[in-house]
Motif scaffolding. Structure first.
Motif, PDB file in Angstrom:
ATOM      1  N   GLY A  35       0.854  -1.201   0.000  1.00  0.00           N
ATOM      2  CA  GLY A  35       0.000   0.000   0.000  1.00  0.00           C
ATOM      3  C   GLY A  35       0.878   1.234   0.000  1.00  0.00           C
ATOM      4  O   GLY A  35       1.842   1.339  -0.761  1.00  0.00           O
ATOM      5  N   GLY A  36       0.579   2.142   0.891  1.00  0.00           N
ATOM      6  CA  GLY A  36       1.331   3.392   0.947  1.00  0.00           C
ATOM      7  C   GLY A  36       2.797   3.201   1.300  1.00  0.00           C
ATOM      8  O   GLY A  36       3.621   4.080   1.035  1.00  0.00           O
ATOM      9  N   SER A  37       3.129   2.080   1.888  1.00  0.00           N
ATOM     10  CA  SER A  37       4.529   1.827   2.254  1.00  0.00           C
ATOM     11  C   SER A  37       5.289   1.188   1.096  1.00  0.00           C
ATOM     12  O   SER A  37       6.432   0.755   1.264  1.00  0.00           O
ATOM     13  CB  SER A  37       4.577   0.933   3.498  1.00  0.00           C
ATOM     14  OG  SER A  37       3.897   1.579   4.555  1.00  0.00           O
ATOM     15  N   ASP A  38       4.645   1.116  -0.043  1.00  0.00           N
ATOM     16  CA  ASP A  38       5.255   0.527  -1.238  1.00  0.00           C
ATOM     17  C   ASP A  38       4.988   1.375  -2.486  1.00  0.00           C
ATOM     18  O   ASP A  38       5.929   1.761  -3.194  1.00  0.00           O
ATOM     19  CB  ASP A  38       4.665  -0.879  -1.448  1.00  0.00           C
ATOM     20  CG  ASP A  38       5.043  -1.480  -2.785  1.00  0.00           C
ATOM     21  OD1 ASP A  38       6.199  -1.878  -2.951  1.00  0.00           O
ATOM     22  OD2 ASP A  38       4.172  -1.542  -3.667  1.00  0.00           O
ATOM     23  N   LEU A  39       3.715   1.664  -2.724  1.00  0.00           N
ATOM     24  CA  LEU A  39       3.344   2.279  -4.005  1.00  0.00           C
ATOM     25  C   LEU A  39       4.016   3.638  -4.233  1.00  0.00           C
ATOM     26  O   LEU A  39       4.457   3.931  -5.351  1.00  0.00           O
ATOM     27  CB  LEU A  39       1.818   2.439  -4.076  1.00  0.00           C
ATOM     28  CG  LEU A  39       1.063   1.132  -4.265  1.00  0.00           C
ATOM     29  CD1 LEU A  39      -0.417   1.310  -3.927  1.00  0.00           C
ATOM     30  CD2 LEU A  39       1.195   0.631  -5.696  1.00  0.00           C
ATOM     31  N   GLY A  40       4.095   4.451  -3.168  1.00  0.00           N
ATOM     32  CA  GLY A  40       4.736   5.760  -3.309  1.00  0.00           C
ATOM     33  C   GLY A  40       6.220   5.605  -3.603  1.00  0.00           C
ATOM     34  O   GLY A  40       6.731   6.143  -4.598  1.00  0.00           O
ATOM     35  N   PRO A  41       6.957   4.863  -2.743  1.00  0.00           N
ATOM     36  CA  PRO A  41       8.382   4.680  -3.020  1.00  0.00           C
ATOM     37  C   PRO A  41       8.667   4.051  -4.393  1.00  0.00           C
ATOM     38  O   PRO A  41       9.555   4.502  -5.096  1.00  0.00           O
ATOM     39  CB  PRO A  41       8.847   3.762  -1.875  1.00  0.00           C
ATOM     40  CG  PRO A  41       7.906   4.089  -0.750  1.00  0.00           C
ATOM     41  CD  PRO A  41       6.593   4.406  -1.393  1.00  0.00           C
ATOM     42  N   VAL A  42       7.904   3.043  -4.802  1.00  0.00           N
ATOM     43  CA  VAL A  42       8.163   2.439  -6.133  1.00  0.00           C
ATOM     44  C   VAL A  42       7.914   3.468  -7.222  1.00  0.00           C
ATOM     45  O   VAL A  42       8.731   3.623  -8.142  1.00  0.00           O
ATOM     46  CB  VAL A  42       7.200   1.261  -6.477  1.00  0.00           C
ATOM     47  CG1 VAL A  42       7.577   0.608  -7.788  1.00  0.00           C
ATOM     48  CG2 VAL A  42       7.139   0.247  -5.397  1.00  0.00           C
ATOM     49  N   MET A  43       6.761   4.127  -7.134  1.00  0.00           N
ATOM     50  CA  MET A  43       6.412   5.093  -8.177  1.00  0.00           C
ATOM     51  C   MET A  43       7.514   6.147  -8.302  1.00  0.00           C
ATOM     52  O   MET A  43       7.983   6.460  -9.401  1.00  0.00           O
ATOM     53  CB  MET A  43       5.060   5.744  -7.817  1.00  0.00           C
ATOM     54  CG  MET A  43       4.568   6.824  -8.734  1.00  0.00           C
ATOM     55  SD  MET A  43       5.297   8.431  -8.422  1.00  0.00           S
ATOM     56  CE  MET A  43       4.612   8.860  -6.821  1.00  0.00           C
ATOM     57  N   ALA A  44       7.948   6.684  -7.155  1.00  0.00           N
ATOM     58  CA  ALA A  44       8.943   7.766  -7.193  1.00  0.00           C
ATOM     59  C   ALA A  44      10.314   7.254  -7.640  1.00  0.00           C
ATOM     60  O   ALA A  44      11.037   7.931  -8.371  1.00  0.00           O
ATOM     61  CB  ALA A  44       9.033   8.426  -5.826  1.00  0.00           C
ATOM     62  N   TYR A  45      10.660   6.030  -7.225  1.00  0.00           N
ATOM     63  CA  TYR A  45      11.947   5.448  -7.651  1.00  0.00           C
ATOM     64  C   TYR A  45      11.968   5.287  -9.166  1.00  0.00           C
ATOM     65  O   TYR A  45      12.942   5.632  -9.837  1.00  0.00           O
ATOM     66  CB  TYR A  45      12.128   4.095  -6.957  1.00  0.00           C
ATOM     67  CG  TYR A  45      13.382   3.341  -7.359  1.00  0.00           C
ATOM     68  CD1 TYR A  45      14.639   3.745  -6.907  1.00  0.00           C
ATOM     69  CD2 TYR A  45      13.305   2.222  -8.185  1.00  0.00           C
ATOM     70  CE1 TYR A  45      15.787   3.048  -7.268  1.00  0.00           C
ATOM     71  CE2 TYR A  45      14.446   1.518  -8.545  1.00  0.00           C
ATOM     72  CZ  TYR A  45      15.683   1.929  -8.087  1.00  0.00           C
ATOM     73  OH  TYR A  45      16.818   1.247  -8.438  1.00  0.00           O
TER      74      TYR A  45
END
Ligand code: F6P
Length: 558
Positions: free
Chosen positions: A158-168
């Motif tokens: 969720g938020g602990s994955d999707l944001g970091p992956v998207m931004a990376y």
């Protein structure tokens, strides 16, 4: 927030919008022909973003009424309440302060919420994140054998994955020597394939979980820990004793969480844990310590630029009159489409390959926030709420689902996003490939807006029998967002833009965009069903007939 939501449907603006809708006929061809200034008049700027709203189904009157609606539902007051740290997340009695995560150091006046100096807390963690990221990047942080880190594996969901992956993915050109991989799914395939081929002596795991109770993340963290112990032991890097295993965890595991006690219970040294606060929603947390993997990958300076980008959009949203306020206008337009023109979904179509996870990220942001049927005081909503967000990067989507957007029976408002300067300026002979790419963006928004009449189709010599199939109605609304380049600052502005769009829609609908009770029931049932799958017949008998049948199928075929 003790204030009751204002029922938007009872406002004069809503009534006026309904009447306006009854007489409304989309006519983008006519509007553009009659008003050469339309594009200019309906283009807004927010930070580095150039946002052209002119190809939307709106007239000056629509815009005026939508702004009036914002005033009548008290949007300005709700914006101020959020930025001030009022407990607008009513069901969890929490402030909503993701905007505090990107306030610059030394911002005046200091933000004190519930007696806590929020600015000081944020800056303290930010400094820890920067220091740790630098240690990993320079090789000062070493694994159990003394080897520097080459790969970071972020374990979260969720938020602990999707944001970091998207931004990376979005900031790949800024990524240094350290590769980041992401594990989210509890399907064991995810851990197995993500760790495949990794050297345990140079791998650092980040367990990212706001609550540190999430089944998927804790299970994956345990699997990763087992993998670490086994592979280090097999390589002779540790002797497999309890002490050597603890040492391995200390060197190869760090955590990000609001629940530091649970981090310690997992065996991670609290000194290697990075905190955040309950006033940061999971889907609003990429700019908190949850972005640690990203900060390691792109470096603290670029991470700081990302935060500055967020803050630029925050200030635009907080201070700009609604007529010029991009998140407010885009949020209000979405309300227009959902509640007055019966749109059920909204496409987000980045013409930037680096934004290939942007739609997936936005799905959690928008749908977990606004997929609600009750308002923040517990009363039922009075209109349709959250639309379905979806999308893929252009041009891939053009060859897949654009057919429906161009000629289907449903209205699908779409946001097109592109940058002027590409990361890889390649040429195909004489042709600049990025220009070819952009010409598709412009062509698609043009075709959607202006379509193609039957007469135009006939002029091309099309046989009469297939003329109808080749007609494009036009009047398919799009917003075009452009920026100079996909820098960290621009990415921050884009993400904050959609955070605030989501908020605006939530306020009009009177809902709390910051809780997510809708994910709880399935989690609880999964725990109850698990024993039935593994062989507990009593638990199996307690299931409904369909679930029982599915479990029996599994048991027979495993
Ligand atoms: O199940 C939904 C959710 O609570 C999201 O809101 C959140 O981003 C995700 O799970 C992960 O939660 P956590 O960061 O606490 O592991």
């Amino acid at each position: 927030m003790s204030t009751s939501p204002i029922d938007a449907t009872t406002t004069a603006a809503w009534r006026a919008l309904s009447e306006h809708r009854d007489a409304f006929r989309g006519d983008l061809r006519g509007w553009f022909a009659a008003d050469p200034q339309r594009a200019e008049r309906l283009t807004r700027t927010a930070g580095d973003l150039h946002v052209d709203l002119s190809k939307n189904l709106l007239t000056d009157e629509t815009l005026e009424l939508l702004v009036r609606l914002a005033d009548e539902v008290g949007l300005r007051g709700r914006v101020d309440a959020m930025f001030a740290g009022e407990h607008i997340n009513t069901t969890e009695d929490r402030a909503v302060l993701h905007t505090a995560l990107r306030r610059p150091a030394g911002a005046e006046p200091a933000l004190v919420v519930d007696g806590q100096d929020v600015d000081a807390d944020v800056q303290e963690v930010l400094a820890q994140v920067a220091e740790f990221a630098e240690k990993v990047r320079t090789g000062e942080w070493r694994g159990v054998t003394g080897a520097p880190v080459k790969t970071v594996v972020n374990i979260g969901i969720g938020g602990s994955d999707l944001g970091p992956v998207m931004a990376y993915e979005a900031l790949k050109p800024y990524v240094g020597d350290i590769e980041v991989r992401f594990v989210s799914n509890i399907d064991p395939t995810d851990v197995a394939e993500t760790t495949a081929g990794l050297d345990p002596t140079t791998t650092l795991f980040i367990v990212a979980s706001k609550t540190f109770t999430t089944l998927e993340t804790l299970t994956n963290a345990r699997l990763a820990r087992e993998w670490l112990w086994e592979t280090l032991t097999a390589a002779g890097a540790i002797d497999g004793s309890e002490a050597s295993r603890a040492d391995a965890v200390a060197h190869h595991f760090v955590a990000v969480s609001t629940a530091l006690d649970k981090v310690e219970a997992f065996g991670i040294d609290p000194a290697n844990a990075f905190g955040f606060w309950d006033w940061v929603g999971g889907r609003y947390s990429v700019d908190s310590a949850i972005g640690l993997a990203l900060a390691i990958a792109i470096g603290p300076d670029a991470f700081g630029e990302l935060l500055e980008g967020f803050h630029t959009m925050d200030e635009h949203f907080r201070t700009t009159p609604f007529e010029q306020n991009v998140p407010a206008l885009m949020g209000l337009l979405n309300v227009w489409y959902v509640n007055f023109l019966d749109a059920h979904s909204h496409a987000v179509l980045p013409y930037a390959q680096h934004l290939h996870r942007f739609a997936a990220y936005l799905q959690q942001l928008t749908m977990e926030s606004n997929g609600k049927s009750v308002r923040w005081d517990g009363s039922p909503v009075t209109s349709q709420t959250g639309e379905i967000f979806w999308g893929e990067p252009g041009t891939n989507g053009q060859h897949a689902f654009y057919q429906l957007i161009h000629q289907g029976t449903r209205l699908v408002p779409a946001d097109f996003i592109a940058v002027a300067t590409p990361a890889h300026p390649l040429r195909d002979g004489e042709a600049d490939v990025h220009e070819l790419f952009l010409s598709n963006f412009f062509a698609q928004t043009k075709a959607l807006a202006f379509g193609k009449t039957a007469d135009e189709v006939r002029t091309e010599g099309t046989p009469e029998a297939i003329v109808p199939a080749r007609v494009f109605s036009g009047n398919r609304p799009t917003t075009s967002i452009m920026a100079p380049a996909l820098t960290p600052a621009v990415l921050g502005q884009l993400v904050a833009l959609y955070e605030h769009i989501t908020f605006v829609q939530g306020i009009v609908w009177g809902i709390n965009s910051f809780d997510q009770w809708g994910v709880e029931l399935g989690k609880k049932l999964a725990m109850e069903i698990a024993p039935a799958i593994s062989g507990d017949d009593e638990a199996l008998a307690a299931q409904d007939a369909s679930t029982k049948g599915l479990i029996e199928y599994y048991r027979a075929h495993r």
